[in-house]
Design an enzyme around this catalytic site. Structure first.
Site, PDB file in Angstrom:
ATOM      1  N   LYS A 189      -6.946   4.968  20.315  1.00  0.00           N
ATOM      2  CA  LYS A 189      -8.344   4.789  19.918  1.00  0.00           C
ATOM      3  C   LYS A 189      -8.477   4.765  18.401  1.00  0.00           C
ATOM      4  O   LYS A 189      -9.382   4.127  17.850  1.00  0.00           O
ATOM      5  CB  LYS A 189      -9.240   5.866  20.538  1.00  0.00           C
ATOM      6  CG  LYS A 189      -8.875   7.306  20.213  1.00  0.00           C
ATOM      7  CD  LYS A 189      -9.564   7.855  18.980  1.00  0.00           C
ATOM      8  CE  LYS A 189      -9.151   9.277  18.689  1.00  0.00           C
ATOM      9  NZ  LYS A 189      -9.799   9.827  17.479  1.00  0.00           N
ATOM     10  N   THR A 246     -15.223   7.630  17.812  1.00  0.00           N
ATOM     11  CA  THR A 246     -14.380   7.305  16.658  1.00  0.00           C
ATOM     12  C   THR A 246     -14.749   5.959  16.052  1.00  0.00           C
ATOM     13  O   THR A 246     -14.610   5.764  14.838  1.00  0.00           O
ATOM     14  CB  THR A 246     -12.891   7.313  17.071  1.00  0.00           C
ATOM     15  OG1 THR A 246     -12.613   8.520  17.773  1.00  0.00           O
ATOM     16  CG2 THR A 246     -11.984   7.248  15.867  1.00  0.00           C
TER      17      THR A 246
END
Length: 330
Positions: A189, A246
């Protein structure tokens, strides 16, 4: 009450040390950096890494690894991913048989393509290694904002023990046996978040961000399942949950670095500006190595590598992604 040694006094390690303290545990916080130890001992705050979050005097801060490791009920390994192996090597002679180590760093080792828990098991074979991940910015955990996370362990009882230590009214912990899936989601990610930041730096909009998040989790899941992970993990906290936070938040050092790269900075210049380790840069090459090993197509992550390491213009990388041969979504 348990005793906990938190190994790594960066933003995440400090936030988790404070959480464990508020949960009634005895906490020792270790750093290899003497300047950092002195700062935390005298100011009880790190204004660069975790501004506005003070550590109580009862949290012992030390540069003595023996003091941080020995006699603890649980160890939390919170050093940046490039330093996990070297730190584990130093810890090995101090770690007792069956010692629970909770790894909270996120990454894949480029040379070996090993996950961080695999590295810790290799270097500290007498330990019981677990992982903890999810949408959890240190800045918010340090301030006691409600957060939810997942602990992965091969043994259910171990996962439940770690869950009990960390659970609070502001920190909810789930358990999982899919350690591989959790670690792949956590590491990759960060690479997709670099892409999201690059898109922001180029001035692109919400449509682009949503596309990167959606197709990014598809890439992560494809690789993760090929490596033995479970689809539901990538639909959960350590998958899509961590990816959303994120890619969307300015707390994310990967997104912030990506924004700078989208504006023309090199990745070295971007990391210097962010002033913290940008994990996605270290995981990007490793992700391609895993893709080749498991014969999985990762178009977004491939283009991130081209921009980072092969001087490809970011707008050209986006154009190449958009003009790929048409295909079915599923």
């Amino acid at each position: 009450m348990a005793s906990a040694g938190v190994i790594g006094a960066g933003s995440w390690g400090s936030a988790l040390a404070l959480l464990l303290y508020h949960n009634g545990h005895q906490v020792t916080l270790w750093s290899a950096l003497e300047d950092e130890v002195e700062l935390l001992r005298t100011k009880r705050e790190n204004p660069d890494k975790l501004p506005g979050v003070r550590l109580p005097e009862e949290i012992e801060v030390t540069s003595d690894l023996k003091a941080g490791v020995t006699g603890q009920d649980i160890l939390v390994l919170a050093v940046p991913s490039p330093f996990v192996r070297s730190t584990a090597q130093q810890m090995k002679p101090l770690v007792k048989e069956g010692q629970i180590i909770v790894n909270v760093a996120k990454g894949i080792e480029e040379k070996t393509l090993m996950t961080l828990s695999q590295i810790i098991r290799e270097e500290v074979p007498q330990a019981t290694v677990t992982v903890m991940s999810g949408p959890s910015h240190a800045e918010e955990v340090g301030k006691g904002l409600p957060t939810t996370i997942v602990v992965g362990a091969q043994d259910k009882k171990t996962a439940e023990y770690v869950q009990e230590l960390f659970m609070s009214e502001v920190f909810r912990v789930y358990t999982s046996e899919d350690v591989t899936g959790i670690e792949l989601g956590a590491a990759l990610k960060n690479v997709v978040a670099l892409a999201a930041g690059i898109a922001d730096g180029l001035g692109y909009g919400d449509n682009t961000k949503a596309a990167l998040i959606t197709r990014g989790i598809a890439e992560i899941a494809r690789l993760g399942i090929a490596m033995g992970g479970k689809m539901e993990t990538f639909a959960g906290l350590s998958g899509i949950g961590d990816l959303i936070v994120t890619c969307a938040s300015m707390h994310s050092r990967n997104r912030r670095a990506g924004i700078l790269i989208g504006k023309g900075y090199s990745y070295e210049e971007a990391m210097a500006e962010v002033k913290m380790v940008v994990e996605g840069v270290y995981s990007a090459k490793a992700a391609l190595g895993l893709a080749e090993k498991y014969h999985v197509d990762l178009p977004i992550i491939t283009q991130v590598n081209e921009v980072l390491f092969h001087n490809k213009r970011a707008d050209e990388a986006v154009k190449e992604l958009m003009l790929r041969h048409g295909k079915a979504e599923n």
